[in-house]
Write a protein that holds these residues in place. Sequence first.
Motif, short mmCIF file in Angstrom:
data_model
loop_
_atom_site.label_atom_id
_atom_site.label_comp_id
_atom_site.label_asym_id
_atom_site.label_seq_id
_atom_site.Cartn_x
_atom_site.Cartn_y
_atom_site.Cartn_z
N MET A 64 18.69 -4.62 -5.87
CA MET A 64 18.20 -4.32 -4.75
C MET A 64 17.05 -3.44 -4.39
N TYR A 65 15.97 -3.88 -3.81
CA TYR A 65 14.93 -2.79 -3.51
C TYR A 65 14.75 -2.34 -2.06
N THR A 66 14.26 -1.19 -1.99
CA THR A 66 13.82 -0.78 -0.62
C THR A 66 12.55 -0.11 -0.76
N ILE A 67 11.99 0.37 0.44
CA ILE A 67 10.60 0.84 0.60
C ILE A 67 10.74 2.05 1.19
N ILE A 68 9.76 3.01 0.69
CA ILE A 68 9.55 4.22 1.31
C ILE A 68 8.06 4.24 1.61
N ARG A 69 8.05 4.59 2.96
CA ARG A 69 6.73 4.87 3.71
C ARG A 69 6.10 6.14 3.69
N HIS A 70 4.98 6.52 3.50
CA HIS A 70 4.33 7.73 3.64
C HIS A 70 3.01 7.57 4.70
N TYR A 71 3.10 8.71 5.47
CA TYR A 71 1.81 8.73 6.34
C TYR A 71 1.16 10.06 6.06
N LYS A 72 -0.01 10.04 6.34
CA LYS A 72 -0.82 11.13 6.24
C LYS A 72 -1.93 11.03 7.27
N ASN A 73 -2.18 12.14 8.26
CA ASN A 73 -3.18 12.06 9.02
C ASN A 73 -4.21 13.16 8.48
N HIS A 74 -5.48 12.78 8.36
CA HIS A 74 -6.61 13.38 7.54
C HIS A 74 -7.03 14.64 8.42
N GLN A 75 -6.93 14.61 9.81
CA GLN A 75 -7.75 15.31 10.83
C GLN A 75 -6.54 16.32 11.10
N THR A 76 -5.43 16.14 11.29
CA THR A 76 -4.40 17.17 11.72
C THR A 76 -3.68 17.64 10.36
N GLY A 77 -3.66 17.10 9.19
CA GLY A 77 -2.94 17.55 8.23
C GLY A 77 -1.70 16.93 8.08
N GLU A 78 -1.06 16.38 9.15
CA GLU A 78 0.30 15.78 9.55
C GLU A 78 0.83 15.05 8.26
#
Length: 60
Positions: free
Chosen positions: A1-15
Amino acid sequence: MYTIIRHYKNHQTGETWTRNVDKTYKTKRNADAAAERFSVVIKPDGKTATAEYSAEVVSA
């Protein structure tokens, strides 16, 4: 079984954040295809990236 990890990066705010997708996949091929659909780079002017979504597949 496999799962997905999502990453988010906002370059303007650094979030940044990382989240696990609830759905699991039986094959790595299906998980890779789904991860490709999650990966997006937002470039409003066509040159400068303001936000970025990426995904990676891991064994569950």
